[in-house]
Every structure is written in C-alpha cells, then in structure tokens.
Design a protein around this motif. Structure first.
Motif, PDB file in Angstrom:
ATOM      1  N   LEU A   1       0.870  -1.136   0.151  1.00 29.44           N
ATOM      2  CA  LEU A   1       0.177  -0.097   0.305  1.00 29.44           C
ATOM      3  C   LEU A   1       0.961   1.408  -0.201  1.00 29.44           C
ATOM      4  O   LEU A   1       0.658   2.084  -0.629  1.00 29.44           O
ATOM      5  CB  LEU A   1      -1.010  -0.188   1.021  1.00 29.44           C
ATOM      6  CG  LEU A   1      -2.165  -1.014   1.069  1.00 29.44           C
ATOM      7  CD1 LEU A   1      -3.027  -1.079   2.184  1.00 29.44           C
ATOM      8  CD2 LEU A   1      -2.975  -0.797  -0.178  1.00 29.44           C
ATOM      9  N   THR A   2       1.752   1.097   0.590  1.00 30.90           N
ATOM     10  CA  THR A   2       2.990   2.271   0.816  1.00 30.90           C
ATOM     11  C   THR A   2       3.297   2.941  -0.637  1.00 30.90           C
ATOM     12  O   THR A   2       3.322   3.724  -1.009  1.00 30.90           O
ATOM     13  CB  THR A   2       3.964   2.295   1.779  1.00 30.90           C
ATOM     14  OG1 THR A   2       3.456   1.650   2.679  1.00 30.90           O
ATOM     15  CG2 THR A   2       5.001   3.310   1.976  1.00 30.90           C
ATOM     16  N   LYS A   3       3.376   1.696  -1.499  1.00 28.95           N
ATOM     17  CA  LYS A   3       3.797   1.999  -2.896  1.00 28.95           C
ATOM     18  C   LYS A   3       2.976   2.579  -3.730  1.00 28.95           C
ATOM     19  O   LYS A   3       3.145   3.538  -4.609  1.00 28.95           O
ATOM     20  CB  LYS A   3       4.244   0.514  -3.608  1.00 28.95           C
ATOM     21  CG  LYS A   3       5.475   0.146  -3.364  1.00 28.95           C
ATOM     22  CD  LYS A   3       5.872  -1.138  -4.177  1.00 28.95           C
ATOM     23  CE  LYS A   3       6.720  -2.222  -3.361  1.00 28.95           C
ATOM     24  NZ  LYS A   3       6.514  -3.605  -3.510  1.00 28.95           N
ATOM     25  N   HIS A   4       1.748   2.616  -3.170  1.00 28.14           N
ATOM     26  CA  HIS A   4       0.566   3.220  -3.903  1.00 28.14           C
ATOM     27  C   HIS A   4       0.042   4.660  -3.066  1.00 28.14           C
ATOM     28  O   HIS A   4      -0.883   4.798  -3.391  1.00 28.14           O
ATOM     29  CB  HIS A   4      -0.557   2.210  -3.878  1.00 28.14           C
ATOM     30  CG  HIS A   4      -0.325   1.075  -4.916  1.00 28.14           C
ATOM     31  ND1 HIS A   4      -0.550   1.075  -6.459  1.00 28.14           N
ATOM     32  CD2 HIS A   4       0.495  -0.130  -4.893  1.00 28.14           C
ATOM     33  CE1 HIS A   4      -0.131   0.248  -7.034  1.00 28.14           C
ATOM     34  NE2 HIS A   4       0.297  -0.428  -6.121  1.00 28.14           N
ATOM     35  N   ASP A   5       1.063   4.937  -2.296  1.00 24.46           N
ATOM     36  CA  ASP A   5       0.743   6.195  -1.663  1.00 24.46           C
ATOM     37  C   ASP A   5      -0.576   6.080  -0.856  1.00 24.46           C
ATOM     38  O   ASP A   5      -1.362   7.011  -0.653  1.00 24.46           O
ATOM     39  CB  ASP A   5       0.414   7.305  -2.702  1.00 24.46           C
ATOM     40  CG  ASP A   5       1.736   7.922  -2.979  1.00 24.46           C
ATOM     41  OD1 ASP A   5       2.692   7.732  -2.083  1.00 24.46           O
ATOM     42  OD2 ASP A   5       1.934   8.908  -3.897  1.00 24.46           O
ATOM     43  N   VAL A   6      -0.962   4.801  -0.100  1.00 22.00           N
ATOM     44  CA  VAL A   6      -1.940   4.975   0.609  1.00 22.00           C
ATOM     45  C   VAL A   6      -1.318   4.742   2.178  1.00 22.00           C
ATOM     46  O   VAL A   6      -0.555   3.843   2.493  1.00 22.00           O
ATOM     47  CB  VAL A   6      -2.755   3.381   0.270  1.00 22.00           C
ATOM     48  CG1 VAL A   6      -3.891   3.241   1.309  1.00 22.00           C
ATOM     49  CG2 VAL A   6      -3.137   3.622  -1.009  1.00 22.00           C
ATOM     50  N   ASP A   7      -2.047   5.314   3.093  1.00 21.41           N
ATOM     51  CA  ASP A   7      -1.591   5.409   4.683  1.00 21.41           C
ATOM     52  C   ASP A   7      -2.220   4.188   4.963  1.00 21.41           C
ATOM     53  O   ASP A   7      -3.538   3.945   4.726  1.00 21.41           O
ATOM     54  CB  ASP A   7      -1.866   6.692   5.217  1.00 21.41           C
ATOM     55  CG  ASP A   7      -1.067   7.799   5.089  1.00 21.41           C
ATOM     56  OD1 ASP A   7      -0.047   7.483   4.045  1.00 21.41           O
ATOM     57  OD2 ASP A   7      -1.404   8.930   5.227  1.00 21.41           O
ATOM     58  N   VAL A   8      -1.611   3.514   6.017  1.00 17.49           N
ATOM     59  CA  VAL A   8      -2.381   2.352   6.472  1.00 17.49           C
ATOM     60  C   VAL A   8      -2.744   2.608   8.030  1.00 17.49           C
ATOM     61  O   VAL A   8      -1.786   3.015   8.889  1.00 17.49           O
ATOM     62  CB  VAL A   8      -1.543   1.095   6.618  1.00 17.49           C
ATOM     63  CG1 VAL A   8      -2.057  -0.227   7.134  1.00 17.49           C
ATOM     64  CG2 VAL A   8      -1.052   0.806   5.032  1.00 17.49           C
ATOM     65  N   LEU A   9      -3.565   2.332   8.557  1.00 15.92           N
ATOM     66  CA  LEU A   9      -4.113   2.323  10.137  1.00 15.92           C
ATOM     67  C   LEU A   9      -4.516   0.870  10.595  1.00 15.92           C
ATOM     68  O   LEU A   9      -5.378   0.394   9.847  1.00 15.92           O
ATOM     69  CB  LEU A   9      -5.263   3.212  10.307  1.00 15.92           C
ATOM     70  CG  LEU A   9      -5.920   3.176  11.731  1.00 15.92           C
ATOM     71  CD1 LEU A   9      -4.726   3.668  12.596  1.00 15.92           C
ATOM     72  CD2 LEU A   9      -7.101   4.090  11.694  1.00 15.92           C
TER      73      LEU A   9
ATOM     74  N   ILE B   1       4.304   2.146  13.038  1.00 17.44           N
ATOM     75  CA  ILE B   1       3.173   2.169  12.058  1.00 17.44           C
ATOM     76  C   ILE B   1       1.988   2.779  12.974  1.00 17.44           C
ATOM     77  O   ILE B   1       2.240   2.737  14.169  1.00 17.44           O
ATOM     78  CB  ILE B   1       2.801   0.466  11.718  1.00 17.44           C
ATOM     79  CG1 ILE B   1       2.385  -0.331  12.915  1.00 17.44           C
ATOM     80  CG2 ILE B   1       4.124   0.048  10.997  1.00 17.44           C
ATOM     81  CD1 ILE B   1       1.845  -1.540  12.534  1.00 17.44           C
ATOM     82  N   SER B   2       0.992   3.000  12.249  1.00 19.12           N
ATOM     83  CA  SER B   2      -0.025   3.782  12.778  1.00 19.12           C
ATOM     84  C   SER B   2      -1.195   2.497  13.313  1.00 19.12           C
ATOM     85  O   SER B   2      -1.458   1.544  12.609  1.00 19.12           O
ATOM     86  CB  SER B   2      -1.191   4.527  11.957  1.00 19.12           C
ATOM     87  OG  SER B   2      -0.337   5.704  11.508  1.00 19.12           O
ATOM     88  N   TYR B   3      -1.251   2.338  14.654  1.00 20.87           N
ATOM     89  CA  TYR B   3      -2.305   1.272  14.912  1.00 20.87           C
ATOM     90  C   TYR B   3      -3.017   1.760  16.178  1.00 20.87           C
ATOM     91  O   TYR B   3      -2.572   2.773  16.967  1.00 20.87           O
ATOM     92  CB  TYR B   3      -1.683   0.094  15.358  1.00 20.87           C
ATOM     93  CG  TYR B   3      -0.842  -0.064  16.421  1.00 20.87           C
ATOM     94  CD1 TYR B   3      -1.196  -0.338  17.845  1.00 20.87           C
ATOM     95  CD2 TYR B   3       0.667   0.283  16.103  1.00 20.87           C
ATOM     96  CE1 TYR B   3      -0.222  -0.270  18.823  1.00 20.87           C
ATOM     97  CE2 TYR B   3       1.508   0.109  17.024  1.00 20.87           C
ATOM     98  CZ  TYR B   3       1.034  -0.343  18.364  1.00 20.87           C
ATOM     99  OH  TYR B   3       2.179  -0.487  19.496  1.00 20.87           O
ATOM    100  N   ILE B   4      -4.406   1.022  16.210  1.00 20.31           N
ATOM    101  CA  ILE B   4      -5.113   1.062  17.651  1.00 20.31           C
ATOM    102  C   ILE B   4      -5.570  -0.209  18.068  1.00 20.31           C
ATOM    103  O   ILE B   4      -5.488  -1.111  17.088  1.00 20.31           O
ATOM    104  CB  ILE B   4      -6.300   1.992  17.630  1.00 20.31           C
ATOM    105  CG1 ILE B   4      -7.125   1.832  18.788  1.00 20.31           C
ATOM    106  CG2 ILE B   4      -7.213   1.692  16.393  1.00 20.31           C
ATOM    107  CD1 ILE B   4      -8.280   2.850  19.046  1.00 20.31           C
TER     108      ILE B   4
END
Ligand code: ATP
Ligand code: F6P
Length: 473
Positions: free
Chosen positions: A112-120, A180-183
């Motif tokens: 996803l990072t390669k496609h400029d998508v942030d991940v939560l 990474i972003s997470y909850i």
C-alpha cells in the motif's frame, strides 16, 4: 509519504473478535459523513475461491493448499482495494481479515505504501471467553460458511479454526511495529493502545472506535407532537404543540414504557419548544441538544411550500432537483445537517437506551446513519408524526419497528416530484454481500429484512437542468 488522502484501515485479530463488526461500523459512519468508503472482506474472496464449506483444516497453517488459497484471496482483495483507490476515487478502505502475522502485515504495508496509501491497523484483542462464545453463537453460526450445518458441529469447527489461527498469531508488536499507525482495542473498550496516529481522518476513525460498545440496547426516535405550524403547513419556527400534539405528549410515556419496560432510558430533545413539550411527561433523565434543532429553512422559515414556490420559484425547483444538497438561502441543506449531527452520532454510539424527540429532517438524517439510506433518498424518508420508531442495533445491521399512536396528525411528508432527475442514481454504487437491513413494515410493528441499499458518497451532484413539476404537500 503521509498525505492522509487515502487510508486503508486494516483489521487484525483472531476470528470472532468483532473485526467485521468494526469494519462495517466505520464504513457506515464515514459514508454517512460523505467520505467515499468501501469494505474489502477477504472471507468473501476466500469463499469465491475455495467454496463456502471448507472445514477447519483449511485454516491449519500446516495445510499448504489452504495457505496458498488464503494468500490468493488476500491478494485479490488487496488488488481490488488498490483499484478502488486509484480508479474509483476511494478515500478510505477497510481491509477486513485476520492479518494476524507480522509477515502478512508487512506485505500489506509495503504494497500500500507503494501506492501512496496510508495504513491504520485496527487490532481487536478479546480475552473474555463469554464474549467469544456469544459471538460464535449469535453471529458466526449464521455466516455463509455454516449454512445447513448443525449448530453444535459448526461451533466446534469454528473453535478449531480459532486454534489454527492462534498457532501463528502475532499481535502487533510495540517494539517491531513501533513506527506504524495502529489502535489496539482490548476487551471491547476496556483499554486502548494508540500509536502514531497521523492526520484528521485517522483521528476521526480512532475517536469513533473509542465510542463503540456491544451492550444490547434500543434507540427510539420520535418526532415532536403535531405543532401549530404543522397544522398551518408552515416550515420551521418555534411554535407550540397543537391540541393533538399535546395528546401525543400525554400518551408517549405509556407507549415508551410498553416497549422498553422498566429499563433505563435517557431522552434527548432539541432546544425547540415543540420537542421539549413533547418530552415533558417522560420521567427519565433528559438532555437538550442545539444540534438536534430542525433544519434551518433560512429566509423560508415560517412559510408554506406554496408560498416558497410563489416567492422563490427557482429555489423551489432547485430543491426538487437535488434536495440533499439544496441549501435554503440563509439556512441549511440536508448535507449541512448530517455534518452538524456528527457529534450526536458519536455520543449515540457511546450511550445505551436513548429516545430522541426530534424533527422530521433531523430524524431522516439519523435514520440514514443506521440504515445507509442513499443521500438522494434521505430527504424523502417517511418519518410520520405521532409514531415511535424503535431501532435495535444488530451485529452488522439494524432492525426497525414502528409503533404509531392512534392520534390523527397532518402529513408533512412532501413526496419526491415524479419528474425530478434526482431519482436517477448515476454515482458508483458500493455494495457488500453480508449486510441486511430491516425496514418498517407498517403499523403492525412487524419487521422485514431487505437487501442493504448501495451507498453513495456525498459529493456534489450535477443534474441536467430539467425543470420539474412540483407536487403538493
Ligand atoms: P472473523 O475473523 O471470523 O471474520 P470477526 O473478528 O470479523 O470474525 P465478527 O464477525 O465481527 O468477528 O463478530 C461479530 C461479533 O463481534 C458481534 O456480535 C459483536 O457484538 C462482537 N464484537 C464487536 N466488537 C467487538 C470487540 N471489540 N471484541 C469482541 N467482540 C466484538
Ligand atoms: O414540516 C415540518 C418540518 O419539520 C419543517 O420544519 C422542516 O423544514 C421540514 O419538516 C423538513 O422536511 P423537508 O425537508 O421535506 O421539507
């Protein structure tokens, strides 16, 4: 790059931890506030690839065929999700799967990072066996995986599936995945661990997740009793109840008690006289919300539809063309109302039994939140006077029953004019396979389950300049 323009919310956790529930809730909430959102459920892809009735051994990490097919399903879902971002203008996608190994999460993040998508990442951890067993009994046994399977056999199979996942499960590591972003949602709202949250949208999702609970409850909606303005066919204002409206206010407590029994309830009203007077005899704690005040009709406040048509014919026609987006001069549109109701919805998620005594436009917007009503249909939802609407949230949907009181009232519903172009849906519908909605079947209070309507993003719609005929009130 952390543009936060496109976000993938990726669920993590063992089976029966509420991941689909969470994904559905976030999808419904974000779509309602106008963010183009879609759920990608890897289980649906797996069922297409391998069939619905695979035994628990399919999920055994030592079963290489099962492993390969599960990876293939995950990949197909991920590719579709990327297409949603790149071709359909998607803003938020929910990638609903267990994603329970570090390797899987790294693959998702890198792709996803390669496609400029942030991940939560949204991890649900639940150590309460009672909740897990209830989830299996009440939800998992109804899944397409166990159609026509004996419930005892199905429950044992599902528990064995959980054990296969447990063998390889690696919860998100505070060390290895510290960037990474997470909850982490631990034991349904008892504890949250939040890491590296970036941007407005991610924090909105986090705030929403922190309000969710799974305690069974009812949400009641009622319009105020008939008002003097209703009788005169006038919009807005702050008029008193009519004599029939007063009768409704007298009888409402008994109607509520009949359906709710002796359970606790909190009553919310707007700041307007007619909702406060309607709630007057309800002996429950009350809260008054300015945000629940009726849609502001601006310069048309206090006028009838006929007067508006005469004085502002162009505005009147424009409203018929696109009622959801039409903003009264000096007033509001339905879209504006949805946005002002957002804090109400957040608080509604936190609460248990609630009765909202509100107004026609307000209750239409709230109804749309629970039922995913399309934005173009939202302003035409029928919310009659002198009727108590009971909503029962279920795992992936909501049930609705209506209890009308036998007290006559004017009908303030102005139907959609037949020739209005806004009836044509030209936006891309996003559908999911697992949801259902329950709609009102009429005075009996009986419920009917119907397929969920597709959702449409809130985005200004361009309609051809067709002049529409207007129907009476
Ligand atoms: P699977 O991996 O098999 O798809 P899942 O994790 O997606 O399972 P759901 O299908 O979402 O599980 O389970 C739905 C049930 O989970 C609902 O009954 C709901 O009440 C419950 N639930 C919701 N949130 C949570 C949570 N945070 N922890 C545990 N259970 C929850
Ligand atoms: O007629 C009652 C009322 O609550 C008005 O005050 C409000 O403007 C109207 O309903 C909203 O309904 P619509 O959007 O269909 O005009």
């Amino acid at each position: 790059m952390n543009s936060n323009l496109r976000i993938a919310c990726v669920t993590v956790g063992l089976p029966a931890r509420g991941k689909t529930y969470i994904a559905q809730k976030v999808w419904r909430y974000l779509s309602w506030i106008g963010i183009h959102t879609k759920v990608f459920n890897v289980g649906d892809y797996r069922r297409k690839l391998a069939g619905s009735h695979v035994p628990h051994t399919f999920f055994d990490p030592h079963n290489s065929t099962g492993e390969a097919q599960r990876q293939e399903a995950a990949d197909q879902a991920l590719q579709d999700m990327i297409r949603f971002f790149e071709k359909d203008g998607g803003i938020v996608a929910l990638y609903d799967a267990t994603n329970s190994t570090l390797k899987r999460r790294k693959w998702i993040l890198e792709t996803l990072t390669k496609h400029d998508v942030d991940v939560l990442f949204i991890e649900s951890i639940c150590q309460e066996d009672e909740i897990i067993m209830r989830n299996i009994r009440e939800v998992k046994l109804l899944s397409p995986d166990y159609v026509h399977v004996d419930p005892e056999v199905a429950a044992e199979d599902f528990k064995a599936r959980i054990e296969h996942y447990r063998e390889r499960y690696e919860p998100i590591s505070e060390e290895e995945e510290k960037d990474i972003s997470y909850i982490k949602l631990i034991n349904v709202g008892h504890q949250f661990i939040i890491n590296m949250i970036r941007g407005y949208l991610e924090s909105k999702v986090i705030q929403f997740l922190m309000n969710l609970h799974i305690v069974p409850r009812k949400i009641y909606l009622s319009r105020h009793g008939e008002s003097m303005y209703n009788v005169d066919g006038k919009l807005g204002g702050d008029s008193e109840l009519s004599p029939r409206g007063q009768m409704y206010a007298q009888q409402l407590p008994e109607l509520v008690r009949k359906h709710l029994g002796n359970q606790n309830l909190t009553v919310w009203t707007s700041t307007m006289k007619r909702t406060i007077a309607t709630a007057k005899n309800l002996r429950y704690p009350k809260k008054t919300w300015k945000a629940l005040d009726e849609l502001d009709a601006g310069v048309c406040d206090g006028m009838t539809y006929e007067e508006i048509q005469e004085k502002y014919p162009e505005d009147f026609a424009n409203r018929d063309e696109d009622k959801f987006n039409y903003r009264y001069r000096g007033g509001e549109s339905y879209r504006d109302v949805v946005l002002r109701l957002e804090p109400v919805v957040m608080e509604l998620e936190r609460q248990e039994n609630i009765l909202i005594v509100g107004h026609q436009a307000i209750l239409r917007c709230l109804h749309a939140y629970f039922f995913h009503d399309k934005h173009e249909e939202l302003p035409y939802i029928k919310i009659p006077l002198h009727t108590l609407i009971e909503l029962t949230p279920r795992a992936y949907a909501c049930e609705e029953k209506r209890y009308p009181l036998n007290i006559a009232a004017v009908d303030t519903h102005r139907p959609k004019p037949k020739s209005s172009s806004s009836s044509s849906s030209h936006l891309t519908p996003t559908s999911i396979g697992i949801n259902s909605r329950s709609t009102n079947a009429g005075a009996s209070g009986e419920i009917v389950t119907a397929p969920m309507s597709p959702i449409l993003p809130i985005s200004p719609q361009l309609f051809p300049n067709i002049h529409t005929a207007t129907a009476g009130v």
